[in-house]
Design a protein around this motif. Structure first.
Motif, mmCIF file in Angstrom:
data_model
loop_
_atom_site.group_PDB
_atom_site.id
_atom_site.type_symbol
_atom_site.label_atom_id
_atom_site.label_comp_id
_atom_site.label_asym_id
_atom_site.label_seq_id
_atom_site.Cartn_x
_atom_site.Cartn_y
_atom_site.Cartn_z
ATOM 1 N N TYR A 156 -42.499 -20.901 -12.427
ATOM 2 C CA TYR A 156 -42.033 -22.163 -11.861
ATOM 3 C C TYR A 156 -42.845 -22.502 -10.620
ATOM 4 O O TYR A 156 -43.371 -21.622 -9.950
ATOM 5 N N GLY A 195 -35.818 -35.313 -18.757
ATOM 6 C CA GLY A 195 -35.785 -34.202 -19.703
ATOM 7 C C GLY A 195 -37.087 -34.013 -20.468
ATOM 8 O O GLY A 195 -37.160 -33.168 -21.357
ATOM 9 N N ASN A 218 -39.117 -29.444 -18.564
ATOM 10 C CA ASN A 218 -38.029 -28.560 -18.147
ATOM 11 C C ASN A 218 -38.205 -28.135 -16.700
ATOM 12 O O ASN A 218 -39.323 -27.991 -16.210
ATOM 13 N N ASP A 264 -40.900 -26.016 -14.615
ATOM 14 C CA ASP A 264 -41.339 -24.986 -15.551
ATOM 15 C C ASP A 264 -42.806 -25.281 -15.875
ATOM 16 O O ASP A 264 -43.123 -26.278 -16.521
ATOM 17 N N SER A 267 -43.780 -25.819 -19.561
ATOM 18 C CA SER A 267 -43.269 -27.082 -20.085
ATOM 19 C C SER A 267 -44.139 -28.252 -19.630
ATOM 20 O O SER A 267 -44.455 -29.151 -20.411
#
Length: 72
Positions: free
Chosen positions: A11, A35, A38, A49, A52
């Protein structure tokens, strides 16, 4: 006032993410809120993330659009 930096493997904060992929902080936050990418919200801040975001940039991000020349 002290700023606490949380480091979680995989992260990054929105500033780090924006510098890495070339989007603004606000664009990163919109992707998180919708959304499309993530992440997790920690207080008022977001942790992104990284995998992501990389997937989004590879498959969904539109690069700059080409402008047509006059007469085309």
């Amino acid at each position: 006032m002290y700023t606490v930096c949380i480091m979680i493997h995989g992260y990054e904060n929105t500033k780090q993410a924006s510098l890495r992929v070339g989007l603004s902080d606000s664009q990163i936050r919109r992707l998180l809120e919708s959304g499309m990418v993530n992440g997790m919200k920690t207080g008022r801040d977001w942790l992104v993330d990284s995998r992501s975001l990389d997937h989004y940039m590879l498959h969904h991000a539109r690069r700059g659009t080409r402008r047509r020349k006059r007469g085309e």
